[in-house]
Scaffold this active site. Sequence first.
Site, PDB file in Angstrom:
ATOM      1  N   LEU A  12       3.668 -11.905   2.274  1.00  0.00           N
ATOM      2  CA  LEU A  12       3.425 -13.143   2.292  1.00  0.00           C
ATOM      3  C   LEU A  12       2.409 -13.699   1.315  1.00  0.00           C
ATOM      4  O   LEU A  12       2.469 -14.874   0.998  1.00  0.00           O
ATOM      5  CB  LEU A  12       2.347 -13.112   3.683  1.00  0.00           C
ATOM      6  CG  LEU A  12       3.253 -12.891   4.882  1.00  0.00           C
ATOM      7  CD1 LEU A  12       2.138 -12.594   6.200  1.00  0.00           C
ATOM      8  CD2 LEU A  12       4.188 -13.862   5.221  1.00  0.00           C
ATOM      9  N   ASN A  13       1.635 -12.853   0.657  1.00  0.00           N
ATOM     10  CA  ASN A  13       0.876 -13.354  -0.709  1.00  0.00           C
ATOM     11  C   ASN A  13       0.891 -12.033  -1.392  1.00  0.00           C
ATOM     12  O   ASN A  13       0.365 -10.885  -1.081  1.00  0.00           O
ATOM     13  CB  ASN A  13      -0.512 -13.655  -0.159  1.00  0.00           C
ATOM     14  CG  ASN A  13      -1.179 -14.003  -1.391  1.00  0.00           C
ATOM     15  OD1 ASN A  13      -1.140 -13.218  -2.527  1.00  0.00           O
ATOM     16  ND2 ASN A  13      -2.262 -14.863  -1.372  1.00  0.00           N
ATOM     17  N   GLN A  56      -3.953  -4.842  -0.591  1.00  0.00           N
ATOM     18  CA  GLN A  56      -3.964  -3.762   0.574  1.00  0.00           C
ATOM     19  C   GLN A  56      -3.184  -2.491   0.230  1.00  0.00           C
ATOM     20  O   GLN A  56      -3.847  -1.558   0.715  1.00  0.00           O
ATOM     21  CB  GLN A  56      -3.085  -4.458   1.677  1.00  0.00           C
ATOM     22  CG  GLN A  56      -3.691  -5.755   2.391  1.00  0.00           C
ATOM     23  CD  GLN A  56      -5.041  -5.343   3.170  1.00  0.00           C
ATOM     24  OE1 GLN A  56      -4.745  -4.862   4.421  1.00  0.00           O
ATOM     25  NE2 GLN A  56      -6.269  -5.536   2.876  1.00  0.00           N
ATOM     26  N   GLU A 102      -2.526  -0.435   6.638  1.00  0.00           N
ATOM     27  CA  GLU A 102      -2.557   0.871   6.779  1.00  0.00           C
ATOM     28  C   GLU A 102      -1.610   1.637   6.243  1.00  0.00           C
ATOM     29  O   GLU A 102      -1.942   2.918   5.713  1.00  0.00           O
ATOM     30  CB  GLU A 102      -2.544   1.205   8.415  1.00  0.00           C
ATOM     31  CG  GLU A 102      -3.697   0.508   8.923  1.00  0.00           C
ATOM     32  CD  GLU A 102      -3.497   0.515  10.636  1.00  0.00           C
ATOM     33  OE1 GLU A 102      -2.478  -0.028  11.011  1.00  0.00           O
ATOM     34  OE2 GLU A 102      -4.582   1.180  11.217  1.00  0.00           O
TER      35      GLU A 102
END
Lengths: 730, 166, 325
Positions: free
Chosen positions: A617-618, A625, A692
């Site tokens: 998405l980005n 992340q 995660e």
Amino acid sequence: MTAHMKHDQPDERNVLDHMAQGIIGKSLDRPEGLLKVSGTATYAAEYVIDGCLEGVIVTSTCARGKVTSIDKQSVMSMPGVVDVINEPRMIARPAQGTANEAPEHKVGEIHYWGQPVALVVAETIEQARDAAKNLVIEYAPALAEFNPEDVVPEPQPDGTNEGDLNQAMEGADQCVDLTFTTEGHASAAMEPHAAIAQWDGKMLTVHASLQMLNYNIAELADALKLKQSQIRLISRYVGGGFGSKLGISEEVVAASVAAMVLDRPVRVVMSRQQVFQTIMRRSETRQRVRLSAKADGTFTGIGHEAVVSNLPGEEFAEPVTQSTDFLYAGDNRIMQIAVARIHRMTAGSVRAPGEAVGMPALEAAIDELAEKLGIDPIELRLRNLPDKHPVEGTPYSSRKLAECLTQGAKSFGWKKGKRTPRSRREGEWWIGTGVASAARVHNVGEAKARVTLRDDGTALVETDMTDIGTGTYAILGQIAGEMLGLNPDAVDVQLGDTKHPRGPGSGGSWGAASIGSAVFLACEAIRKELAGRAKVKAEKLTLKDGQIGTGKFSLPLTELIGGKSISVIGHYEPGAVEKNFVASGYGAFFAEVAVNHWTGETRVRRMTGAFGFGRVLNAKTARSQCIGGMVWCIGSALTEALHFDPNDGHLVNCDLAEYHVPVHRDIPDLDVIMVEERDPVASLIQAKGIGELGMCGGAGAIANAIYNACGARMHAFPMTPDKVLSAMPD
Amino acid sequence: MPIVINSLEYQLPADPRVSLLDFIRDHTGLPGTKKGCDHGQCGACTVILDGVRINSCLTLAVMHDNCDVITIEGIGSAEQPSALQQAFVKHDGFQCGYCTPGQICSATAMLAEIAEGWPSDATQDIGTRPSLSDEEIRERMSGNLCRCGAYPNIVAAIREVADAGQ
Amino acid sequence: MKNFEYAGADTVERATMLCAENGTKAIAGGTNLIDLMKLQVETPARLVDLNSIDDRRIEEEEGGLRIGALASNTAVAVDQRIRSDYPVLAKAILAGATQQLRNKASVGGNLGQRTRCFYFTNIDQPCNKRDPGSGCGALTGVARIHAILGASRHCIATYPGDMAVAMAALDAQVELSGLANKSRMVAVRDFHRCPGYTPELDNILEPGELVVAVHLPAPVGGTQLYRKVRERSSYAFALCSVAAIVDVKRGKIARADLAFGSIAPKPWVDQRLTQLLVGEKPNMALFEKAADILVDGARGVGDNDYKIPLVRRTLIATLCEATEI
């Protein structure tokens, strides 16, 4: 207007790919970035409220028993002290994620050392802190078990037992039967848990640091016996969560009760020690991993059994075997988790519950099997990827594991062929490499968001969804901007306030996929409305840079809106696809480590992670992340461990000096490869979770690299110098 | 005499127990400086005191009569960010943002320390001027924890600014 | 934090007078004391701020260097004379804490740094050092970071610092000033004490006595190393550390001054090692022998047993590095 969809069928349309704005997936800066770097993003404890009192939690000094007396007079005469509160509405442990109700345990009954028992309220923080240390409390202690090894664990009901693993092991050409241990972990988010509560007699407003306001409001209402309509929770900025702020915790309820009792605003901020002592821990684990294979590497059996711990009565059990369930082939399978009931603080979700500790053990075992078989460890994994769920037979929604292994290997410079430990030495340091797969189940939650296309041609996105650093502000602006043909700076994203429609909350890596789908649905409905106003089919619309095109004419969006703003609540509901498919993120880790021959100190010199998690998405926040997860891999591999006193069960290393999260110098440059795909099952925006996945297995790659470097087979995490030295051959 | 924070004077607190951190956060309306541990174990409270970076949680406000403090708000604003602040945004040198003011105050002072020639634990030969290697940056920034794990991006942001300044 | 009276002192004389009174503590950098006051491990009724005393200079003196007690750790570590002539000291300081902490921490305060023992810093746990007679929680508790040498059954806490370990290897002297300007010199090696029956006493300071300076002897040259073994690569206390000043002349060890950190209640110096090594040709068997001597009286309580082989190996590694064998 509401646009609702239950996700019963895969969405193959890939609508976002056919939009015109061209911002989805782009590496854009976070819209709140300048606020964060200038110190003007306001976190829970930082709202200035006149007349606010300070509350300090007092915690128990025994692990089990009852509070027999609290001598309020021991502190009431101290300067500034307003009250000592210990009433039954207060909670004694945090709510588990998505509990949706208050924990039933109250402050008078002690179940773990460091449990909250009272709140001291004073005019200033200095006065409250001192008084809290001086409050005289009497306990009637009871006997308690502290050590998971000392109790018989209770098997969980939902294990897997297929075929005959024992027989498969006996008949195998090669097999491994290994026991791994991992120590407890703390989330250790940088912002300590904090809440400011205000009560006006009817309405309770609480600024708090929480991940899932949609559940937290119900939990708080339950604790206080208020209606949800009497509560407003606000968490616009959350200084990290990692699971520790999923459910309401003790300070939120304590501040609320105090504000209601005293009729004054009350702020309660936990000390760092209290965060360690009273908030969720990740359970330590003891894992038995068995693998049996034919000479060609085909797995015939796979066993993963784990003992974890929790307080009596807690439902949560670290789901250690969660991804082992579907990751590799093998007809004979045992997956089983058992829970030892002990009196340490509540065990719950810490980033990637299950896979964070289960995957490293599995992946280290595979490395040992690969060595025995004489097969390259990447090749061994590739030979054992099943076509469908090995037991259920359900299809995978999408799976880029093989691509991640091969692309990652290429980028890392993985050398195929025989792998001999102690092949490379630089001075005192043994150098080695290791690989591991990554897997993390994909989840979604029900989500609502309101999107308003305003008459000035800008859009407003509103939901009580939070951004805990994950990039929600950025990606929702991009989704809405892509769908509505607006630049992200023309989209105002408002989060973290229960006055907005309920989002899914941030947790379990489900935030982006779930709330993104809700925003998507709202925008789709807005496009339909616009198409109606333009009298064309929605598919014919082109929205870009605030212009609307129909193929026949083009005009500014504001003209078509014509002063009549369009507001839609998108409502995404998980549906049948959840059980009809196996949905998971996948990836591969590659690590190069240096192990000191003399001291056993291990340093990660470089690390590559390749991940497939649906649509990106980005690219900037997604990469962040991933690297964040890889940093956690390094921490759980080398340094992070909760140590509990064997005599009274208290957490010994309850601060950031002695609980070793990685520091800058522990982290080399990290290489991230995002293997893009579209997953029609994962969400309506074809994206899976990424928060995660980056930490699900990497510690195993580091363990395998340590072996390749110095010949020490590691079965205990974290792999501190003492353990490496004792496993290292002379 | 008062304490000077970001060029404004403030009267010191009457209660000697007030830490410099709590004074900054709660008595001056400058909550940009963060409290992560309150014991000098995380670096979120880093400010620049009389030109050098310190942990403001481990000192008392009353000990800083006539001292000069620069907090994150004094380094730059959202409207007029410093080069480092801009680089942090560009390189995504943060996620949750809570350690970020401390990281930036620390990095701001750190670049000055390298310019002064101060050695670090990563300096190969402490008799000579240190280089500006990534390892030097990492060691010198190790007093600032980031649990989100933005470390490589923080190093990239600092490197960009350092390289532009050379 | 308990409330206290805050007072300043602008002369050593005034400070010692104030500090001689019961319940009074001196504060300089405060990086250790404030930490412990917040935990109410330290509960002074009065704090005497020493920062107005003008003694933070690092000056050459006959036969060495004098470091004012109020000099910051940073000031010492960046001083060109120390970097050139006493590199082991600069390296040890730089291996400790973080730049933020070193900027505040003073030399005098760092010598007085208290233990990191988990039971000492938790006032709800027994600790003979904090609360004499209450017992030692670490003996049967979690003792990963605890002492293997010099401890007693009343206390197994370590001195956790780095700077003093290098000062012990250098055989620096501590200048103390007591009541009525009575001053004395004590070797850094004798400044800290082993717990015996009185673990509440970390060092030999008398009531009111303050560290006013550290005197470094004339530079001795040689190879100076500080090797710190830790779990994290930075910002962590040592599992063990070795400060070494080793000189090899004409193929033989001419000097071997060694001190060890985080394995004992004080910077640990064992003269037998120097006696064994000096005059010998550097070789692995010799280093093994030295390492055996170092740990021959060492004893763990379980959790910290690993420190015995670890410090043994760390010493050998350090000697190999220093002598380039």
